[in-house]
Scaffold this motif. Structure first.
Motif, PDB file in Angstrom:
ATOM      1  N   SER A  88      55.018 -64.060  44.371  1.00 43.31           N
ATOM      2  CA  SER A  88      54.623 -62.609  44.645  1.00 43.31           C
ATOM      3  C   SER A  88      56.010 -61.393  44.784  1.00 43.31           C
ATOM      4  N   ALA A  89      55.791 -60.369  44.346  1.00 44.77           N
ATOM      5  CA  ALA A  89      56.391 -59.723  44.593  1.00 44.77           C
ATOM      6  C   ALA A  89      55.836 -58.247  43.783  1.00 44.77           C
ATOM      7  N   ILE A  90      56.134 -56.944  44.922  1.00 47.39           N
ATOM      8  CA  ILE A  90      55.869 -55.719  44.963  1.00 47.39           C
ATOM      9  C   ILE A  90      56.733 -54.426  45.221  1.00 47.39           C
ATOM     10  N   PHE A  91      56.813 -53.699  43.654  1.00 47.70           N
ATOM     11  CA  PHE A  91      57.820 -52.715  44.018  1.00 47.70           C
ATOM     12  C   PHE A  91      57.164 -51.455  43.678  1.00 47.70           C
ATOM     13  N   ASP A  92      58.452 -50.280  43.956  1.00 48.77           N
ATOM     14  CA  ASP A  92      57.693 -49.071  43.529  1.00 48.77           C
ATOM     15  C   ASP A  92      57.996 -48.470  42.295  1.00 48.77           C
ATOM     16  N   SER A  93      57.446 -47.404  42.231  1.00 45.36           N
ATOM     17  CA  SER A  93      57.550 -46.749  41.152  1.00 45.36           C
ATOM     18  C   SER A  93      59.343 -46.251  40.120  1.00 45.36           C
ATOM     19  N   ASP A  94      59.802 -46.187  41.480  1.00 51.33           N
ATOM     20  CA  ASP A  94      61.619 -46.621  40.796  1.00 51.33           C
ATOM     21  C   ASP A  94      61.972 -47.735  40.885  1.00 51.33           C
ATOM     22  N   LYS A  95      61.561 -48.392  40.866  1.00 46.58           N
ATOM     23  CA  LYS A  95      61.166 -49.884  40.583  1.00 46.58           C
ATOM     24  C   LYS A  95      61.949 -50.855  41.345  1.00 46.58           C
ATOM     25  N   LYS A  96      62.221 -50.536  42.700  1.00 53.76           N
ATOM     26  CA  LYS A  96      62.401 -50.662  43.790  1.00 53.76           C
ATOM     27  C   LYS A  96      61.889 -51.714  44.528  1.00 53.76           C
ATOM     28  N   LEU A  97      62.489 -52.817  44.505  1.00 56.09           N
ATOM     29  CA  LEU A  97      61.821 -54.133  45.013  1.00 56.09           C
ATOM     30  C   LEU A  97      61.350 -53.530  46.961  1.00 56.09           C
ATOM     31  N   ILE A  98      60.232 -53.621  46.894  1.00 60.98           N
ATOM     32  CA  ILE A  98      60.105 -53.679  48.524  1.00 60.98           C
ATOM     33  C   ILE A  98      58.729 -54.641  49.159  1.00 60.98           C
ATOM     34  N   PHE A  99      58.558 -55.670  48.570  1.00 59.56           N
ATOM     35  CA  PHE A  99      59.126 -56.857  49.130  1.00 59.56           C
ATOM     36  C   PHE A  99      58.683 -58.445  48.181  1.00 59.56           C
ATOM     37  N   SER A 100      59.238 -59.475  48.135  1.00 54.20           N
ATOM     38  CA  SER A 100      59.223 -60.388  47.669  1.00 54.20           C
ATOM     39  C   SER A 100      58.859 -61.687  47.777  1.00 54.20           C
ATOM     40  N   THR A 101      58.198 -62.739  47.282  1.00 51.36           N
ATOM     41  CA  THR A 101      58.174 -64.410  47.280  1.00 51.36           C
ATOM     42  C   THR A 101      59.089 -64.598  46.600  1.00 51.36           C
ATOM     43  N   LEU A 102      59.537 -63.904  44.790  1.00 53.41           N
ATOM     44  CA  LEU A 102      59.532 -64.870  43.707  1.00 53.41           C
ATOM     45  C   LEU A 102      60.883 -65.816  44.128  1.00 53.41           C
TER      46      LEU A 102
END
Length: 349
Positions: free
Chosen positions: A41-55
């Motif tokens: 999984s991964a999470i991104f903010d509203s500007d499509k910037k990566l917050i955290f990822s295990t992709l």
């Protein structure tokens, strides 16, 4: 496949959002990113910037919901609340059907080879099954050629001898009998010439010359007058003198013969045949049965017959069409039921 995976990923997403919400509420307590062995999984903010990822895949397509990239299936979800500032959640699972895409080229290749093999096999099998039919058609074709060849001499002898008889010195009874023989011989002769034309069409070399079509037309009308007499049909001639056409005498005679023969055959008793010849224009019009519009569309097809009560093989107008194509003659047909048929032949010098 993607639709099925989408349902699974939606369940994973709901579970992941629940864990993300729990982390958001209890961040001071847990402080670790929720992981699951079933997916990355991964999470991104509203500007499509990566917050955290295990992709495993780094290229994220935010404009899609479900897609395949680098042999992985991806699913994008937008949670209702911005837990930990998250606008986009991306889940990733392995593509179970990657093996299929890897062998897809081989499947297509072998399928193509199988298709070619079946095509060749089908060709030889069809030749084997159709051989008896081909042999029968060849035998029939040979029979027609031999028969027409054998008919030529007696027909020519009958017609020549009848023409040598002076009918004026004969009594009425005998003259009538001779006339019937003449009509019968000419009918057989016309059928013989049609069959000969069809069987030898591809081998006939045209002897084109600048024909005086006016003279040819008058001769052919005279030839058919004895046939027309039987039905008391009257010819109305409007033939201009010295109309020329560069063509083969036998073929143009055959075209005219079939048009006149049909006009006699399908005419009514005591009817009329109007023959008109002008520059670049020939018209033969009868006052016979006529035809429907449906029949007109199939008029020049071989073996087409629209009146079973009248004899013939349905090849006359097909021969007319073949000759017209050879000399670029345009044929127009006008017909009305119970009023008659008019056939026009138009050409350019």
């Amino acid at each position: 496949m993607l639709q099925e995976k989408r349902h699974i990923l939606q369940e994973y997403s709901n579970d992941f959002i629940f864990k993300l919400k729990d982390l958001h509420v209890n961040f001071d307590k847990y402080k670790y990113y929720p992981r699951d062995e079933k997916f990355n999984s991964a999470i991104f903010d509203s500007d499509k910037k990566l917050i955290f990822s295990t992709l495993e895949s780094k290229d994220v397509k935010f404009d899609k919901v479900t897609y395949i990239s680098e042999n992985m299936i991806h699913f994008i979800e937008e949670p209702e609340s911005y837990y930990l500032g998250t606008k986009y959640i991306i889940l990733e699972i392995p593509d179970d059907n990657v093996w299929f895409r890897s062998v897809k080229g081989e499947i297509i290749t072998y399928s193509f080879i199988a298709f070619i093999f079946m095509l060749i096999l089908g060709y030889f099998i069809s030749k084997l099954f159709l051989k008896p039919m081909r042999d029968a058609l060849h035998l029939l074709d040979r029979f027609i050629k031999d028969t027409t060849h054998e008919l030529n001499t007696p027909i020519s002898a009958i017609i020549t001898n009848i023409e040598m008889i002076d009918k004026d010195i004969l009594d009425a009874k005998l003259a009538k009998k001779i006339n019937r023989i003449d009509i019968g011989a000419k009918t057989i002769s016309n059928i013989y010439e049609d069959l000969t034309f069809l069987t030898l069409n591809n081998k006939i070399i045209s002897q084109n010359e600048n024909l005086n079509l006016s003279n040819v037309l008058e001769q052919r009308v005279e030839y058919f007058k004895s046939l027309a007499t039987i039905k008391k049909i009257n010819f109305v001639l409007n033939i201009e003198k010295d109309i020329y056409l560069n063509s083969d005498l036998k073929k143009i005679s055959k075209l005219i013969d079939n048009l006149i023969s049909n006009a006699i055959k399908y005419n009514k008793i005591a009817g009329t045949i109007k023959v008109t010849l002008k520059e670049n224009f020939l018209s033969i019009e009868d006052t016979g049965k006529g035809m429907s519009k449906e029949n007109l569309s199939n008029l020049f097809e071989r073996y087409s017959r629209f009146d079973k009560s009248v004899g013939g093989f349905g090849i006359g107008l097909n021969i007319v069409s073949l000759i017209a194509k050879e000399y670029n003659l345009d044929i127009k047909v006008e017909s009305e039921l119970n009023k008659g048929t008019k056939i026009e032949v138009i050409w350019q010098n």
